[in-house]
Design an enzyme around this catalytic site. Structure first.
Site, PDB file in Angstrom:
ATOM      1  N   CYS A   1       0.845  -1.197   0.000  1.00 48.53           N
ATOM      2  CA  CYS A   1       0.000   0.000   0.000  1.00 48.53           C
ATOM      3  C   CYS A   1       0.882   1.250   0.000  1.00 48.53           C
ATOM      4  O   CYS A   1       1.552   1.531  -0.982  1.00 48.53           O
ATOM      5  CB  CYS A   1      -0.958  -0.051   1.189  1.00 48.53           C
ATOM      6  SG  CYS A   1      -2.396   1.008   0.979  1.00 48.53           S
TER       7      CYS A   1
ATOM      8  N   HIS B   1      -3.403  -5.780   0.939  1.00 49.18           N
ATOM      9  CA  HIS B   1      -2.757  -5.984   2.240  1.00 49.18           C
ATOM     10  C   HIS B   1      -2.731  -7.459   2.630  1.00 49.18           C
ATOM     11  O   HIS B   1      -3.674  -7.938   3.266  1.00 49.18           O
ATOM     12  CB  HIS B   1      -3.526  -5.232   3.331  1.00 49.18           C
ATOM     13  CG  HIS B   1      -3.396  -3.752   3.269  1.00 49.18           C
ATOM     14  ND1 HIS B   1      -2.417  -3.061   3.951  1.00 49.18           N
ATOM     15  CD2 HIS B   1      -4.121  -2.826   2.607  1.00 49.18           C
ATOM     16  CE1 HIS B   1      -2.552  -1.759   3.713  1.00 49.18           C
ATOM     17  NE2 HIS B   1      -3.575  -1.588   2.901  1.00 49.18           N
TER      18      HIS B   1
ATOM     19  N   GLU C   1      -1.183  -8.805   4.980  1.00 49.45           N
ATOM     20  CA  GLU C   1      -1.180  -8.947   6.449  1.00 49.45           C
ATOM     21  C   GLU C   1      -2.594  -8.907   7.028  1.00 49.45           C
ATOM     22  O   GLU C   1      -2.797  -9.204   8.198  1.00 49.45           O
ATOM     23  CB  GLU C   1      -0.282  -7.865   7.082  1.00 49.45           C
ATOM     24  CG  GLU C   1      -0.902  -6.473   7.235  1.00 49.45           C
ATOM     25  CD  GLU C   1      -0.880  -5.630   5.963  1.00 49.45           C
ATOM     26  OE1 GLU C   1      -0.598  -6.184   4.874  1.00 49.45           O
ATOM     27  OE2 GLU C   1      -1.165  -4.409   6.046  1.00 49.45           O
TER      28      GLU C   1
END
Lengths: 227, 761
Positions: free
Chosen positions: A86, A195, A197
């Site tokens: 990002c 993302h 994560e």
């Protein structure tokens, strides 16, 4: 394998990345303040999402002048794994470690959703545990994720097999060639808007991010032996 | 108390003199009445100068003093076994076990958002976040509650779009997920939208901070952004009605800088972690004035402020301007003498400025110096504790009883559900709010287990099995028709929502958005709504731990619907209890808990079919409500429940359709009723929850429901054929394509926002 997560004023996915490395891999991971410049003690760098320095100018535009970026560039040159997620992707573009630039989403609004992606390239240290052309679901959350490059660059990206992830279905930001993530020619630097994560436990809505971290570890172990 | 002659402190040369303020009644422009002015002169034993009267005016504004609502707010239960901090600090705090606590508060930013929607909404979010981290808590989630006029108006579309963008701008940049909320559209909010923002944080007990100034000689340190001329008199502006000239108040709206706030957040939490602080308070409404005066009053201390040391971003600011500025992203802290450098060091790391701007003193004088001269000297308790309190008179509105006599059911019971379910589901109020929440980063911090779109959002607490369920709720139509019932329903429904997520309701924060308290009818609404809320809070054991009152929500003399908004937080003991509204597997038994009555007054169907609302709103029986909530939680914790959804606006029909859409499955409903089919499907009777269970467990669930005395009816089965089939009394049969219902639901708001450019207005 030792991971570094540089923290800039305004980073806000730093903790999430640290937690992901801890929870998925159980490997050592350290936050590194933006005013440090030495990353030689680490094997991989994760540039986290957020709004570095407020991003009031252009996303990632100020972060490139941060002392830590010396260490990031050096790590990339040494062939260590560098992933920008990002805002981290935006920084890699601003630093020129990856080609192209980021524009405002074409619909002009911030977009947060769980997005279908295609793994367009699984022959990278970040995606080796995915199938080629596999469909995966990874969250996105950005206002400036509209990846742009000129035709020549796009051709080069395709010729050199550098497009790693593409959006499937409706393009959430209008990016060139539905690009969601690209790597450098050496394939040790990856930038992606989604993302990973945020997709590591069932209750998050997807676990498709797990294999990205596992791929990195696998690469690390194969190249340097167990860390 | 020792009486001593007070020497006059004059206004500065360029300001009106104390004598002029008195003669020309200039205090009235600041919202101070003659009676209040006389009182102030008495307290000061002399005439107040320009700075002093300015300080009184903001401290005695409704926004800071609750002078009109205080006698009513006393009715709220505010304590309980688990309450660590009730109203009076930045936010309420409730124990959640394991040495941890949840901190939360809701606050309005209605008037600023009406004139400058983007910054108004953004700074509303910024303010509530500061309230939470000034308690020492790490903010973990944001919610909001929004009300606008109808989207046919281009001005309303502008307000809606900009408010949402403003909330997104601030919350996203801060990296705090915006996980829930509600949006409703109604004519009553046309000129006066409501923007209520809620923040939830988590802390360890020992980290709990207070906004207090203690210890003679201890320094008062200013941290964060510089002070400018923005937001001067914001608190006063918020305490008057909007009118044609409100647009001129645009400069009273502050401009937010979420990046600065992110730095401030991290710096303050580092100070908390390092145990440096004695007291900390946000400079929010009424800025430096309110924060410093309240801190001193709470500590029973005096305060000396030196305005020359206040970081300023403009030159030539007068003391009046410095004291009344509402510049954002500022915090005031008190530390032990000698520890100033520790605060400075942390601020330096985060690139923030900090400056010692004052000192705690013996006594109770609130003294301010500027360019070496004393410019104000006020007994501090008179600013806070002696603010006036008004018992306003109340009157039942003339049309009230007439309106209640209207038989809503007679009017609506024969409408065709085949036609009306698609219309209800496609209305902007019932429509999917994806347009809104996909602009909010609702997943940052990777703790969001239930994302927006279910009954309540759920945030897991790392390193524990626990999770927090949270929601904002408030149906103003019910409150308008019957303030007391409506008040009860607001609390009960929010509790029901967190129960459906698998949580035990813990407590509430409330935002009371009403018209002018000086109108007897409005004051009556406020009083009755508070009565209803207080009853429900007591019965459900969910104390009010904080909140905010926003009065004077009127345009062109007409008050908005009385709109109490409830922010509820509940505790989920184990992650496996987390439940959503989505139907899960083919063949699951669909069970309706609770009883459906002929209650269509104020319903979504009534609004859509007749264009307005009248009659009696649904009745809320507290015993039934408690029973259905306890039963549902019992069933969830015992592992029976696969989905749970509160039956609310739009009735059973909408609840079933939503659960089908969320789950991407269909349902076969087959039920018997003595009511008309339309009434059965669209009645908004309270205390009802739709759950799904494995079909072989129906007997067991029924017997448990009997123990709780809750009606429990199997009304059909989840199916995988992508249709919602409804069969009532084996005669009336309706069939809806889930794909079509979903499309109507998803497109409702986007379509309303994309009016043809040639449409006038």
């Amino acid at each position: 394998m030792r991971f570094a997560v540089p923290i800039f004023p305004g980073s806000n996915c730093d903790i999430d990345c640290i937690k992901a490395v801890e929870d998925v891999l159980g490997e050592p991971v350290s936050p590194v303040w933006h005013q440090e410049s030495d990353l030689s003690g680490y094997d991989a760098v994760i540039l986290p999402g957020g709004f570095s320095y407020g991003d009031y100018l252009r996303s990632g535009a100020l972060a490139q002048f941060s002392p830590i970026m010396k260490g990031v560039v050096k790590a990339a040159q040494e062939g260590k794994l560098v992933i920008g997620i990002c805002n981290g992707f935006q920084m890699l573009l601003e630093m020129g470690l990856l080609p192209g630039a980021m524009l405002q989403n074409d619909h002009l609004k911030f977009r947060c959703d769980i997005q279908e992606l295609t793994v367009s390239l699984n022959e990278t240290p970040f995606t080796s545990l995915y199938e080629q052309n596999e469909s995966i679901r990874i969250p996105i959350a950005h206002g400036q994720g509209n990846y742009f490059c000129d035709d020549k660059t796009r051709q080069e990206l395709e010729e050199h097999d550098q497009i790693v992830f593409r959006y499937q279905g409706e393009n959430p930001n209008g990016s060139t060639a539905a690009i969601a993530g690209i790597c450098n020619r050496e394939r040790n630097v990856l930038g992606m808007m989604p993302h990973p994560e945020r997709a590591i436990v069932e209750w998050m809505g997807s676990v498709d991010g797990v294999r990205l971290f596992q791929s990195m570890l696998k690469h690390g172990e194969e190249n340097h032996g167990a860390a | 108390m020792v009486q001593h002659e007070q020497t006059q402190i004059e206004s500065l040369p360029f300001e009106p003199s104390a004598e002029e303020i008195k003669k020309q009644k200039l205090y009235r422009d600041m919202g101070i009445t003659e009676e209040e002015y006389t009182k102030i002169c008495g307290f000061m034993e002399r005439l107040p100068n320009w700075t002093e009267i300015g300080i009184y005016s903001v401290m005695w504004s409704e926004h800071c003093s609750y002078k009109n609502s205080k006698p009513l707010l006393k009715k709220f239960p505010t304590s309980g076994e688990h309450v660590l901090q009730g109203p009076g600090e930045g936010a309420g705090v409730i124990d959640i076990g394991d040495g941890q606590a949840v901190v939360f508060k809701i606050e309005s930013h209605n008037h600023p958002s009406a004139v400058e929607p983007f910054q108004g909404a953004a700074t509303g979010v910024g303010g509530i976040i500061r309230d939470v981290f000034s308690m020492g808590a790490r903010p973990v989630a944001l919610l909001n509650s929004l009300r606008f006029g109808r989207l046919e108006s281009s001005r309303v579309r502008y307000l809606f779009e900009q408010v949402v963008a403003g909330i997104a701008h601030y919350g996203n940049c801060m990296g705090i997920p915006t996980v829930g909320g509600e949006v409703m559209f109604d004519d009553t909010y046309e000129g006066n939208p409501l923007v209520n923002a809620m923040c939830v944080g988590v802390l360890k007990h020992e980290e709990l901070q207070k906004g207090i100034a203690t210890g003679v000689g201890n320094p008062l340190i200013y941290v964060g952004a510089s002070t400018g001329r923005d937001g001067i008199h914001g608190a006063t502006f918020a305490s008057e009605e909007l009118n044609e000239s409100s647009e001129e108040k645009r400069p009273a709206v502050q401009v937010g800088d979420p990046f600065m706030e992110k730095l401030l957040l991290e710096a303050c939490l580092e100070m908390v972690e390092k145990e440096i602080l004695l007291g900390i308070q946000d400079m929010g409404a009424a800025g430096l004035t309110c924060s410093s005066a309240e801190m001193a009053a709470k500590g029973n201390m005096g305060l000396d402020l030196d305005l020359d040391r206040v970081p300023q971003r403009e030159t030539g600011m007068s003391p009046y301007e410095i004291m009344l500025s509402e510049s954002q992203e500022r915090m005031l802290v008190v530390v032990e003498q000698g520890r100033e450098h520790e605060v400075h060091a942390i601020c330096e790391k985060w690139g923030l400025q900090s400056a010692v701007v004052g000192q705690v003193t013996e006594g109770n004088r609130y003294r301010i110096s500027y360019q070496g001269e004393r410019v104000a000297d006020i007994p501090v308790s008179t600013l806070v504790d002696d603010a006036p309190v008004y018992q306003r008179s109340q009157k039942i509105p003339d049309a009230y009883h007439e309106m209640q006599k209207f038989d809503a059911e007679a009017d609506l019971k024969d409408l065709d559900p085949q036609t009306w379910l698609p219309r209800v589901i496609a209305s902007v109020n019932m429509g999917s709010k994806r347009f809104v929440y996909q602009q909010y980063d609702h997943m940052v911090r990777t703790s969001t287990a239930v994302r927006p779109g279910s009954d309540a959002a759920v945030i897991v607490i790392r390193d524990t099995e626990k999770a927090l369920a949270m929601t904002t709720d408030g149906n103003s139509r019910y409150v308008f028709l019957d303030p007391e019932q409506g008040g009860r329903i607001a609390v009960a429904e929010s509790a029901r929502n967190v129960v459906c997520a698998g949580a035990q309701p813990l407590g509430i924060t409330d935002c009371l958005n009403f018209g002018s308290p000086e109108k007897e009818e409005v004051y009556w609404q406020l009083a009755k709504a508070i009565d209803g809320m207080a009853t429900a809070c007591r019965e459900l054991e969910t104390p009010v731990v904080g909140g905010n009152v926003s009065l004077y929500n009127e345009t062109k003399g007409a008050p908005i619907y009385p709109t109490p908004v409830v922010g509820m937080v509940g505790l989920i003991q184990k992650r496996e209890h987390i439940t959503t509204q989505a139907f899960k597997a083919d063949g699951d038994e669909i069970v309706l808990l609770g009883e459906t009555l002929a209650e269509l007054g104020g319903s979504e169907l009534q609004l859509l079919a007749s264009g307005n609302i009248s009659g009696m709103p649904p009745h809320l029986d507290m015993e039934k409500e408690k029973a259905v909530q306890q039963l549902t939680l019992h069933l969830i914790q015992a592992g029976f429940v696969r989905s749970a959804h509160d039956v609310a606006e739009g009735g059973l029909a909408l609840a079933l359709a939503e659960s089908c859409i969320s789950g991407g499955v269909g349902a076969h409903i087959c039920m018997e009723t003595k009511l008309s089919t339309t009434t059965t499907l669209f009645s908004e009777s309270q205390s009802r929850i739709v759950i799904t269970i494995a079909k072989e467990q129906m007997e067991e669930v029924k017997s448990i429901a009997d123990q709780y005395g809750v009606p429990c009816q199997a009304i059909g089965k989840v199916s995988d054929d992508a249709y919602l089939n409804i069969e009532v009394n084996q005669a009336d049969v309706y069939r809806f394509s889930i794909q079509e219902l979903s499309r109507l639901n998803e497109e409702a708001i986007p379509c309303a926002m994309n009016q043809s450019l040639t449409t006038m207005n």
